[in-house]
Scaffold this motif. Sequence first.
Motif, short mmCIF file in Angstrom:
data_model
loop_
_atom_site.label_atom_id
_atom_site.label_comp_id
_atom_site.label_asym_id
_atom_site.label_seq_id
_atom_site.Cartn_x
_atom_site.Cartn_y
_atom_site.Cartn_z
N ASN A 414 0.79 -1.23 0.00
CA ASN A 414 0.00 0.00 0.00
C ASN A 414 0.82 1.27 0.00
O ASN A 414 0.29 2.35 -0.26
N GLY A 415 2.11 1.17 0.32
CA GLY A 415 2.95 2.36 0.39
C GLY A 415 3.68 2.41 1.71
O GLY A 415 3.71 1.44 2.48
N ASP A 459 1.58 -0.14 -4.81
CA ASP A 459 1.79 -0.82 -6.09
C ASP A 459 0.55 -0.66 -6.97
O ASP A 459 -0.51 -0.23 -6.50
N PRO A 460 0.64 -0.99 -8.27
CA PRO A 460 -0.49 -0.74 -9.18
C PRO A 460 -1.80 -1.39 -8.75
O PRO A 460 -2.87 -0.79 -8.86
N GLY A 461 -1.74 -2.62 -8.24
CA GLY A 461 -2.97 -3.29 -7.83
C GLY A 461 -3.64 -2.61 -6.66
O GLY A 461 -4.86 -2.61 -6.53
N SER A 462 -2.84 -2.02 -5.77
CA SER A 462 -3.40 -1.39 -4.56
C SER A 462 -4.08 -0.06 -4.86
O SER A 462 -4.87 0.41 -4.06
N ILE A 463 -3.76 0.54 -6.02
CA ILE A 463 -4.33 1.85 -6.34
C ILE A 463 -5.22 1.80 -7.58
O ILE A 463 -5.67 2.85 -8.06
N PHE A 474 -1.84 4.02 -1.23
CA PHE A 474 -1.72 5.47 -1.33
C PHE A 474 -1.54 5.86 -2.79
O PHE A 474 -0.64 5.37 -3.48
N GLN A 475 -2.40 6.77 -3.23
CA GLN A 475 -2.37 7.25 -4.61
C GLN A 475 -1.17 8.17 -4.81
O GLN A 475 -0.61 8.73 -3.86
#
Length: 853
Positions: A414-415, A459-463, A474-475
């Motif tokens: 997620n960051g 990462d891409p999947g989380s956003i 986190f965007q």
Amino acid sequence: MKTSIGMISRLAIAAALIATGQAAQAADAPAPAAPASNPAGASADDEVIVTGTRAIGITAAESATPIKLLGSDAIQHVGQPNLNQVLTQLVPSFNAAAFGGDTAQLTLSARLRGLSPNHTLVLLNGKRRHGTANLAVLAGVTQGGAAPDLDFISPASIKRIEVLEDGAAAQYGSDAIAGVINIILKDSDEGGSVSATGGQYYKSDGLVLSGSINLGTKLGESGFINLTGMYRYHQRSQVGGIDRRVYFPDGTVRTVASGLSPQQVALYQNLPGAPYINRIFGDPQSKLAQGGFNAGYDLGDVQLYSFGTYSHRTAAAYENYRVPDRVRHSPVLGVQGSLTTPGEVLFNPLGFNPQEAFREDDAAITGGAKGEIGEFNWDLSVTYGRDQDKIYTQNSANAALFVDTHFTPTKFYNGKFINDELTFNADFSKEVDVGMAGPLNLAFGGEYRRNGYTIGSGDPGSIYKEGGQSYPGFQPTDAGHYSRNNESAYIDLALNPMEGLKVDVAGRYEHYSDFGSKVIGKATARYDFSPAVAIRGTVSNGFRAPTQAEQYYSATNVSPTAATVQLPANSDAAKLLGFNNLKPEKSFNLSGGFVLRPMDRATITLDYYHIRIKDRIFGSGTIYGLGGATNNPAVLLAIAAHGNVLDPTVTQVGVAAFTNGVDTDTDGVDITGSYTIPSDFGSFNLTLSGNYNKNKIKKISDAALAQGLFDYTSVSLLEHSAPRFKVIGGLNWSLDRFTITARETLYGKHSVLYSPNGGAVTATSTPVGYYRNKIGTAALTDLEVGVDLTKTLTFSVGANNLFNKKPPKVVAVPNSGPVPTLSTAGNVYDAPSTFSAYGINGGYYYARIDFRF
């Protein structure tokens, strides 16, 4: 592992009878350089302190401000190897959170005198400690907290703790509004100790296994190094009840008549763990490895010193359970397809329990030199601290990604957060004979501090669109790096104008690169009428600059049916709703009291305090754009302006932000008493300490009222969530090889208002649609029995909360629909109230073995 309260009680009574039958009395061997202490927090009155005064050689009994001393012996007898628990059980004005929302559950913080965690300054060997990067965001008793994480300082490394219960911003700088916690590390150059402990809750979960080692040795001919290592494993606990989204109170699956579809009724049969499928309430699983050192070398005219810590922690906490049809894909109708749509695929036919996971690295190091030049004492030092937190979501799914691609990862990065702090200090002092009853102590110095705060995107999947279930990444619009500088200078004069009178006056100039300059001051006086009676008082002002996390933190918080965007307070999106950039809080402190020593070995202190904070930073209530009691269309515009994409299935959407919205008053009384009784039946050390504390909002800003920035939950969290009083009575009894440590802690009433859909506070509003969740007055008993098996080996057994006291269960909201709801997620749990000051897990029993060498 299982136990019974009766077994522990019988063991304690048996040990007491054996001990009282002994004919000889022997003194316990205290930890090196630590005062004789008892578990309620008393220490010897002649212990020299270094907190709250720049003068040299002042003892706790002579202090003009309230100081609580906790020796290593008192710390050892708490049972749970956690510094937050140590202070909670020994200091009446200190209360640690037992449960937190989202990532705050992974870094539990605490507060002094019912104020924010950010209002207490933490020092290590007198040097400022860096704060955590993990901000407590959601509404709760420690909302906005980003204070130093006390869990990263091993209890085995501590020589003593000095708790200054008075405003001290003029002496130490921003943050010291409620008080100062100064942790003094062990400095022995020989010997050491090894300790191992194991324990768990009465429910047979929450297993804790911990081991520590402390070793002191000489460093060359004129130096020392004292090393400490600790490892702790903490198993999950579970205190949640039946998930009433899916089940009736008797545990049977709900029916079509109660709101489920026939397909859902069939699908929800035989779910794993039924009917206790939701595991969000309870302790997370965690592993902590911690190391630290304290070192010094005497070169004659100059003494070199250094100390530091490093900690690595992993943790994972359950979030709300997702029902089996939460994430599904229909080739024909997409996510809107019913369970009978041809070709529809469920992500997980059994549902899933997402987990928020944490990987944290925290490090700090200080190096310095001190000595004398002429008649001046000098001390030059530099400190660097850094906390990095990487956030993951496990056992989850991205619903939008599953609909769009028929695939989703189950683990997301997620960051990260990073908080770092670099501090340079220069301190000078000199005693000057000015013809008074005692010499004038002149102290002055300066400080330079650089703070940095970073949010890294996921990462891409989380956003992707709304992100993973339970915790979106986190965007890029959330991410950023921020820094600021602070320079300060102080002067402190301590004098004795006449016999029995001590006066201390301090002034400080602060300049922040993002807030400008401020001058603050403090005046303290104490007059001893006789060795038995003294009065003391303090008046000061101070301020607290917002943390960079409060200014810039941004994220989306979700539940199964709701999404709330935390807007950065200093962002353009927040300004669309009337929020302004954060500014510093301003404080005024006033205290007065007396010290009595009516007889040998007896001391009583009582101090009244008043703290006013203007422009206090507080988390707004949720301002709804969809699904609230009232909805503001500007909310959806602000979310879009900030670039957030939300789960399209949620029925409630809102935003929140930190703001300077209220002025508050805090009034209270601290009282302590201690008495030592030597006798033919052992040595009895009795203590009684208590705190009465009342927080009150004096004013909500006109802008906050006009914009509806606060709800009644936010107000009640500030005013009523801390116990009105907390009293700790302690007994430490020792005879020959046996010791008994007993504590009785009385918690006063506290409560919080809740509502399913909010309701803003306005100039004329009343809390319609809210209910009050109450925690009544409660008494908790702690008991420990120890026996010296040899001169160097001690075995102890004990229990915290011996009689398994738990807070009351929550009450369902009346008239809220066919299924009572407590949250926007639509979930109702028979779980204890999570804001309870004494926790939600009940009794904890343990055994410990200590080896000294």
